[in-house]
Design a protein around this motif. Sequence first.
Motif, mmCIF file in Angstrom:
data_model
loop_
_atom_site.group_PDB
_atom_site.id
_atom_site.type_symbol
_atom_site.label_atom_id
_atom_site.label_comp_id
_atom_site.label_asym_id
_atom_site.label_seq_id
_atom_site.Cartn_x
_atom_site.Cartn_y
_atom_site.Cartn_z
ATOM 1 N N UNK A 1 44.293 38.750 32.406
ATOM 2 C CA UNK A 1 43.946 37.851 33.507
ATOM 3 C C UNK A 1 42.521 38.161 33.969
ATOM 4 N N UNK A 2 41.774 37.141 34.332
ATOM 5 C CA UNK A 2 40.387 37.329 34.785
ATOM 6 C C UNK A 2 40.285 37.553 36.293
ATOM 7 N N UNK A 3 41.106 36.828 37.062
ATOM 8 C CA UNK A 3 40.995 36.910 38.513
ATOM 9 C C UNK A 3 42.310 36.574 39.188
ATOM 10 N N UNK A 4 42.306 36.622 40.513
ATOM 11 C CA UNK A 4 43.521 36.402 41.293
ATOM 12 C C UNK A 4 43.271 35.364 42.380
ATOM 13 N N UNK A 5 44.368 34.927 43.018
ATOM 14 C CA UNK A 5 44.252 33.999 44.142
ATOM 15 C C UNK A 5 45.275 34.329 45.203
#
Length: 296
Positions: free
Chosen positions: A134-138
């Motif tokens: 995964x590259x990023x989160x939210x």
Amino acid sequence: MNTTHFERMKNGNGFIAALDQSGGSTPKALADYGVPEDAYANEDEMFDRVHEMRTRIMTAPAFDSDKILGTILFEQTMDREIEGKYTADYLSDNGIVPFLKVDKGLAEKENGVQLMKPIHDLDETLKRANERNIFGTKMRSVIHEPNPEAIKEVVDQQFDVAKRILEYDLIPIIEPEVDIHSTDKEKSEEILKDEILKHLNELSEDQNVMLKLSIPTRANAFKELIDHPRVVRVVALSGGYSREEANEKLKENEGLIASFSRALIADLNANQTDEEFNKSMNLAVDKIYDASVNKK
């Protein structure tokens, strides 16, 4: 960190697809898609059906890196496969940047805002996010009223969690949504912008974040955030506007791109033929892409 993904998110043309409906909102998402609650017997079957929906969306011809920069996933989707690959790997192999929703939903409304519920397993989730590429989160909070102290609390909480996420070499998408039906939305946005700027100015040069915000009442109200050196990208949620209304408002904001969920998939239905489904997907993608890149 995947530098190709970073460059794509920083400078690429397109928008982010939000496919991160969580357990609580899944029955409604499925019902809107034409799958009623009596179509599944338990939670496991429900999540199977929603993964079928998301797989059909992500494998549609229109779901293409030419117009879609990234996709926000629900945790279960991250751990499932599409065409024999973990979802994030499937997306990455097709040039689309994968993000993960990490919040556990909203606390009850208090002082005109809804903070995030505690994320007790955050470190474990972030470790798995790294394993799944995964590259990023939210993570999402909601602002209903222009209460300066409460909005400060929302932003403080978001950045506290964001800094923990940055320790795992992931890019956090900070989402303090201002409810489009809230009292004095524009005032809330002004307070929110100032609070976000305070935190951005305290980040070090190796700490970069993204922001997901409601489309502002006043066009280009978030331009200072969009241009900030610590901000990779500012994306907009549709927030209950129709796709047409959201797109028109989005076009008025230089540098702001879409991260739509309901506005992206509203016309899709489980009972459509592949031809009907793909036609609806293509129209939605084209319209949202156009609003994200062609400004008034």
